[in-house]
Design an enzyme around this catalytic site. Sequence first.
Site, PDB file in Angstrom:
ATOM      1  N   HIS A   1     -65.783  12.520 -52.277  1.00 30.00           N
ATOM      2  CA  HIS A   1     -65.039  11.958 -52.516  1.00 30.00           C
ATOM      3  C   HIS A   1     -63.628  11.690 -51.612  1.00 30.00           C
ATOM      4  O   HIS A   1     -63.119  11.936 -50.281  1.00 30.00           O
ATOM      5  CB  HIS A   1     -63.774  11.082 -53.847  1.00 30.00           C
ATOM      6  CG  HIS A   1     -63.050   9.949 -53.763  1.00 30.00           C
ATOM      7  ND1 HIS A   1     -62.793   9.337 -54.206  1.00 30.00           N
ATOM      8  CD2 HIS A   1     -61.811  10.903 -53.346  1.00 30.00           C
ATOM      9  CE1 HIS A   1     -61.828   8.502 -53.958  1.00 30.00           C
ATOM     10  NE2 HIS A   1     -61.167   9.215 -53.634  1.00 30.00           N
ATOM     11  N   GLU A   2     -63.547  13.753 -51.845  1.00 25.11           N
ATOM     12  CA  GLU A   2     -63.093  14.416 -50.912  1.00 25.11           C
ATOM     13  C   GLU A   2     -63.102  14.597 -49.504  1.00 25.11           C
ATOM     14  O   GLU A   2     -61.996  14.574 -48.803  1.00 25.11           O
ATOM     15  CB  GLU A   2     -61.871  15.937 -51.434  1.00 25.11           C
ATOM     16  CG  GLU A   2     -61.691  15.158 -52.968  1.00 25.11           C
ATOM     17  CD  GLU A   2     -59.986  14.328 -52.935  1.00 25.11           C
ATOM     18  OE1 GLU A   2     -59.837  14.398 -52.588  1.00 25.11           O
ATOM     19  OE2 GLU A   2     -60.135  13.784 -54.004  1.00 25.11           O
TER      20      GLU A   2
ATOM     21  N   GLU B   1     -58.132   4.367 -50.487  1.00 22.85           N
ATOM     22  CA  GLU B   1     -59.365   5.314 -51.550  1.00 22.85           C
ATOM     23  C   GLU B   1     -60.304   3.923 -51.685  1.00 22.85           C
ATOM     24  O   GLU B   1     -61.106   4.455 -52.014  1.00 22.85           O
ATOM     25  CB  GLU B   1     -57.988   4.654 -52.471  1.00 22.85           C
ATOM     26  CG  GLU B   1     -56.981   5.924 -53.213  1.00 22.85           C
ATOM     27  CD  GLU B   1     -57.336   6.865 -52.641  1.00 22.85           C
ATOM     28  OE1 GLU B   1     -58.434   7.989 -53.267  1.00 22.85           O
ATOM     29  OE2 GLU B   1     -56.657   8.447 -52.456  1.00 22.85           O
TER      30      GLU B   1
ATOM     31  N   HIS C   1     -62.349  11.791 -47.377  1.00 20.85           N
ATOM     32  CA  HIS C   1     -60.885  11.216 -47.185  1.00 20.85           C
ATOM     33  C   HIS C   1     -60.855  11.936 -45.356  1.00 20.85           C
ATOM     34  O   HIS C   1     -59.605  11.968 -45.011  1.00 20.85           O
ATOM     35  CB  HIS C   1     -59.940  11.860 -47.711  1.00 20.85           C
ATOM     36  CG  HIS C   1     -59.542  10.355 -49.239  1.00 20.85           C
ATOM     37  ND1 HIS C   1     -59.517   9.437 -48.867  1.00 20.85           N
ATOM     38  CD2 HIS C   1     -59.467  11.129 -50.610  1.00 20.85           C
ATOM     39  CE1 HIS C   1     -59.060   9.258 -49.637  1.00 20.85           C
ATOM     40  NE2 HIS C   1     -59.464   9.508 -51.385  1.00 20.85           N
TER      41      HIS C   1
END
Length: 836
Positions: free
Chosen positions: A472-473, A495, A476
């Site tokens: 997830h990070e 998100e 980003h």
Amino acid sequence: MDVKLDPSRDDLPLMANTSHILVKHYVLDLDVDFESQIIEGTIVLFFESGNRFKKRSSSTEVACLSESNEACKFRMPEPCQIPVTNTKTFSSKIGYNDFVICGKGEKDTSGKDGNHDNQEQASGISSSKYCCDTGNHGSEEFLLVLDCCDISVLKVEEVDVAAVPGIEKFTRSPKLRNQIVHELVALPADRWREQLDYYALCSQAPGCGELLFDTDTWSLQIRKTGAQTATDFPHAIRIRYRTKPQGRSVTWTSDQSGRPCVYTVGSPINNRALFPCQEPPVAMSTWQATVRAAASLVVLMSGENSAEPTQLREGYSSWHYYVTMPMPASTFTIAVGSWTEMKPEICSSNDLATERSFSPSEADFRYVGVCGHMEYPCRFQNASATTQKIIPHRVFAPACLKRVCQETLLPLIPPCLSAAHSVLGTHPFSRLDILIVPANFSSLGMASPHIVFLSQSTLTGMSQLCGTRLCHEIAHAWFGLAIGARDWTEEWLSEGFATHLEDVFWAKAQQLAPHEAREQQKLRACLRWHRLQDEVQNSPEEMQVLRPNKEKTGHVSDSGSSVIRHGLNPEKVFMQVHYLKGYFLLQFLAKTLGEDTYFSFLRKFVHTFHGQLILSQDFLQMLLENIPEEKRLELSVGNIFRDWLESSGIPQPLQRERQALAECGLAQQVSAEVAKWVRVNRRPRKRKRKDREEVFEKLLPDQLVLLLEHLLEQKTVTPRTLQSLERTYHLSEQDAEVRHRWCELIVKHKYTKAYRDVERFLQEDQAMGIYLYGELMLSEDPRQQHLARRKDHSENLFHASACSPGGPRLAWTQDIKGRAMGLLKPAVSGRLRLVG
Ligand SMILES: [Zn+2]
């Protein structure tokens, strides 16, 4: 000021007048002092005036508003200019902050005590009032407005850049300081090194006149006698300042080994209590920073160089970081503490091969100008960078977490980075540091340029939680950082994408067969469906909308200032609607168009928009343009706005997917196990011989979460069943998501034998523990209340949530399912879940 603020509202103001003048580069020079919990030093800002923008913007504005469903694409007409037409942008706060609760410092941050502004306290410095003729705001002078709070400004001065030796080579007019800055800012990307060096030299040049300044709650205002326009205003200024211990941009605390450390919080006010800056994302700038701290400490920062310390006078060292890619100031991150770099026990030759660094070198960037963004040394134009699957990375953590980092985190990084590259292509950033942040960090992770903060909660159990959170990070880097939201309220653009991509990356990182990957992704969809349902039932409708500003999205005042609706609303950080609905929209699009079509489009999209800010329509418009008509079906930008982005509740098209979710094989397996447990639970204590022992299947962590959620709906679960559950699945050794549900069961059924598990959770998983804490506080059981009130963790939990027990903001109550939640008056908060 052209923004009128109502202090009773929870809106976050962005005050900087970015329409008039834009910061292009920051040079920070700071000392970090743990004794006083103060960061002190100077910041030098280099500006480009926005006059050209002012002339052009009006026509752009009209054009864009009149075609509200069209993508308003703002490309740089030519390299090395201010991103003039970009300036239309709104408010900031790219949603790269994955916050569960409104994390703030450990000091009281209620904001009601008058400490949270820039005004000097009794013991403070009075230079602000001394320097500035505060009654003179109606004068003809140009006023520079910077976003700033919780900061003591000591001095503001113009910098004499003309005094820097050698600077005359940049300009035909060596005496005109603003001309020098203009030409320095405009240097081509292949001279980035020289540019950085001259920025540094200029930042140390002598001052040439103090500037008048004044501060109010949210801003620092600076003017120069006689300077009537932004063009006349000095384009290089130096601000001497110090932060305040209670400032809401940094948290002073202790790490897991009990040693002091400090880190930026990221939310909700970004970096304005760390340095005065232009917050709106349109002010995309580069930066460099020199930070001094005790030699025993490590300074980590969003910087593209992996800095090493320089020894200074006895006991101190200095660290220098820089970035060459312009980004919003809100993405800057710093962390200082006694951390140790974690390395694998045995360094394999394979790892060494991937550690080759591709720092930008002059020769590599001959093709700059092809990209759509303003000019910088871009990795997408660097042949060796585009093929680099795994970027160099380091992991920092307190020494006591060495073993768990080596076992859980380190082996996951190369496959996750490589998976991301295989899906999206070029890594936008050249390297990555990962820091295991202190236990009071209020979310599971946060991504900033070149650095990711991870909660220690991701390190327990199997690799599932750590792997998905890491993915997830990493996602980003593309969505949230390299491509930012132009309007902060469109948080789903970072998100939603990161949540959708985390499943895709994680399936690749695990090298799952396609059918296995599909099954696991369906299971995660099931879990998210439950969460979304919970949330839409328990939150105000107006906060369930992903594009609340509709056609006014990205709108700012003439000066560039704006107000972010609900930006300071503590309830907002309890909500996951942007993650969940955004995820379901992207999943729906990928499914409708076919995964291959969708992901090949996504690579193209990244190639077009990296280094820029976008609105929802930029994505949707380009998507539909790139899809063959027969696959487009009835999809249109307008339909997607109506069904997904501008309505509250569960989107209509998603209601129709419900059946498909129910057919998930892994979820059906869970239902079968739940039925067994219900049978076990109903059996009388003394079983007859003929009763069969139930045989339970082995379950994945996500399946365990689903199983426990089902069991939470049972009215009674006997201590015997709970004991058997724990033994069957070793629940206390599972990851934090599973243990959280397990603790909920323990609390709900007052299963005293396992209270130590709850206590441990409150201690070690504070980012997620606040909800459990609420449940304990609500219970009328003295033992449970005692558990909650244990000082060592209750203080941390409440500071992590920036709410005080019984304080004006927060009361504990129950949602419609009878579960505890922090009720943020006056509206009803949704059930607090672990924000993804
Ligand atoms: Zn580029």
